[in-house]
Design a protein around this motif. Sequence first.
Motif, PDB file in Angstrom:
ATOM      1  N   SER A 518       0.784  -1.100  -0.165  1.00 16.52           N
ATOM      2  CA  SER A 518      -0.044  -0.016   0.012  1.00 16.52           C
ATOM      3  C   SER A 518       0.811   1.364   0.221  1.00 16.52           C
ATOM      4  O   SER A 518       0.228   2.247   0.314  1.00 16.52           O
ATOM      5  CB  SER A 518      -0.960   0.081   1.200  1.00 16.52           C
ATOM      6  OG  SER A 518      -1.768  -1.241   1.182  1.00 16.52           O
ATOM      7  N   ARG A 519       2.199   1.238  -0.582  1.00 13.99           N
ATOM      8  CA  ARG A 519       2.875   2.350  -0.458  1.00 13.99           C
ATOM      9  C   ARG A 519       3.644   2.468  -1.983  1.00 13.99           C
ATOM     10  O   ARG A 519       3.851   1.451  -2.491  1.00 13.99           O
ATOM     11  CB  ARG A 519       4.117   2.410   0.421  1.00 13.99           C
ATOM     12  CG  ARG A 519       3.493   2.438   1.847  1.00 13.99           C
ATOM     13  CD  ARG A 519       4.419   2.523   2.894  1.00 13.99           C
ATOM     14  NE  ARG A 519       4.242   2.527   4.331  1.00 13.99           N
ATOM     15  CZ  ARG A 519       3.832   3.835   4.646  1.00 13.99           C
ATOM     16  NH1 ARG A 519       4.092   4.854   4.247  1.00 13.99           N
ATOM     17  NH2 ARG A 519       3.516   3.697   6.286  1.00 13.99           N
ATOM     18  N   LEU A 520       3.788   3.574  -2.349  1.00  9.71           N
ATOM     19  CA  LEU A 520       4.217   3.832  -3.907  1.00  9.71           C
ATOM     20  C   LEU A 520       6.001   3.289  -3.466  1.00  9.71           C
ATOM     21  O   LEU A 520       6.622   3.633  -2.515  1.00  9.71           O
ATOM     22  CB  LEU A 520       4.504   5.167  -4.238  1.00  9.71           C
ATOM     23  CG  LEU A 520       3.127   5.784  -4.713  1.00  9.71           C
ATOM     24  CD1 LEU A 520       3.341   7.363  -5.148  1.00  9.71           C
ATOM     25  CD2 LEU A 520       2.500   4.931  -5.730  1.00  9.71           C
ATOM     26  N   THR A 521       6.360   2.561  -4.424  1.00 10.88           N
ATOM     27  CA  THR A 521       7.920   2.268  -4.447  1.00 10.88           C
ATOM     28  C   THR A 521       8.857   3.309  -5.274  1.00 10.88           C
ATOM     29  O   THR A 521       9.974   3.281  -4.973  1.00 10.88           O
ATOM     30  CB  THR A 521       8.117   0.957  -5.451  1.00 10.88           C
ATOM     31  OG1 THR A 521       7.670   1.192  -6.632  1.00 10.88           O
ATOM     32  CG2 THR A 521       7.120  -0.183  -4.806  1.00 10.88           C
ATOM     33  N   GLY A 522       8.146   4.189  -5.920  1.00  8.27           N
ATOM     34  CA  GLY A 522       8.919   5.358  -6.742  1.00  8.27           C
ATOM     35  C   GLY A 522       9.106   4.672  -8.138  1.00  8.27           C
ATOM     36  O   GLY A 522       9.968   5.450  -8.612  1.00  8.27           O
TER      37      GLY A 522
END
Length: 540
Positions: A518-522
């Motif tokens: 649930s987080r952007l990896t970039g």
Amino acid sequence: MVAGRRSGGRRADRGWTDDAARAGFLGVRATILPALLALGAAPVPADLLIRGAMVVTGSAAPFTGDVAVRGERIVAVGPRLSMRATRTVDAEGLVLAPGFIDPHTHVEDQLLGTDARARLLERFLMQGVTTAFIGNDGGGEADVRAVLASAAARPVGINYASYTGFGTIRRAVLGDADRAPTPAELAAMKALAARAMCDGALGLSSGLYYAPQRFAKTAEVAAVAAEAGRRGGFYDTHLRDESSYSIGLDSAVEEALAIGRASGAAVHIAHIKALGADVEGRAPNVIARIEAARAKGQRVTADQYPWDASGTSLVVALVPGWAQADGRAAMLARLSEARVKAEMQANLRRRGGAEKLLVTSGPIDVKGRTLAQIAAARRLDPVEAAIAVITREDPAVASFNQSERDIRAFMARPWVMTGSDASTGHPRAFGSFARKYAVYVRERRVLDLAGFVTRSSTLAADTFGLKDRGRIAPGAFADLVLFDPRSYAARATYAEPERTAAGVRMVLVNGRVAVEESRLTGVAAGRALRRMPREGTCPA
């Protein structure tokens, strides 16, 4: 093993390319690997094995199983894959679907801008959207080559394709004039559209509700759209009237169908709706008109966002179209005219009254307030209050003007796909796909899980000929979303429209992990998708 059929559905003419050359050996491997698995051979290990998910392929009934990815492609799909993988993800209790495709957005500034973080498109990735179309409502750039080339220099988080815009083209030739083009001017407009199509545009988009596009007659639009039609492209339209502002909703639908027939272009109706009190309950009539055309062989589809408020600007909502001619300065000079005020009052009635218009951008003294609240605070008539605001700037508004009955009627049709019409100040930019699942699948049961996925991914891929996208199948690009069916939902509201959605655990774009836990990896793994024009219709 469930092999599935190759994605892409109907291919539109010569199909698509992307900005990275396809590696032929990957396609061969994707074809051979499932056969090797069936024979019990030891295959090359996968990069990623997603195990035990509820897999919704877009082609068959959901099943509990596994999906293997190597490089940019899916290499195997089945109820229980026996293969080695560099990484295995336990997806028990989660849903795995093809990445969602948004056919109507307004995120050009983010995708093409200099801000690397903005180009990731977090608002979309956190819903599982991996591909978006830009250039809608007639606003697409004429220089589509530059739009598509941008991704090579400025990496993006999602895939994108672009329309060229009738409004952009008309303004380049005629400015904001309320008149018909001369033959020479029409030829210049057609030439711009032809060049854009040859450079990879999806088709021609229009927004005939907006000035200066609204000044164009049907035949003018059809003539320009024919440059898309002869090259196998699409005519995407914000209807001339979604309510009773000018020709009326039913007549506007008929106009769109007529433009499709005259131009030879497939018709796609943007954000289909029945807007306002005068046309509430008209969804069945619109559906009947479209399905009659489809029954005769005409290619017609639509998209829809699952919200009861549309998003526009205060000028567009209230100021009559004729008064918007010749630019902002000319419009402001007309606002004191009695005729303008009378028509603004009529338009306010169409919108359901001042309490139905919520200002979502602009100065602090108006943002977050309804027009009724602004008028009361200033002790002004609502139209006079609107004029006072417009004189300063033209803020975005949420216009609460659709009935739940009409929303459901359109949503249930198999030719209506999910879209966001993502724009500033409206929660649809951050939550349309998530809201559609949470509200219309989980809560209200208008659609089932498979129907939601089809309308949110597969239907768009098939309609627009996105080869090897929109399905979970061996050989398809690994655009995937893994979400928790219990918590996947929009968090954006009209009061807080820029909250990202909840419940997405992982997103892959072209085989690379863009969202993890649930987080952007970039990771910026998106690509510009160029549509190939029909063979023989462009210079070699």
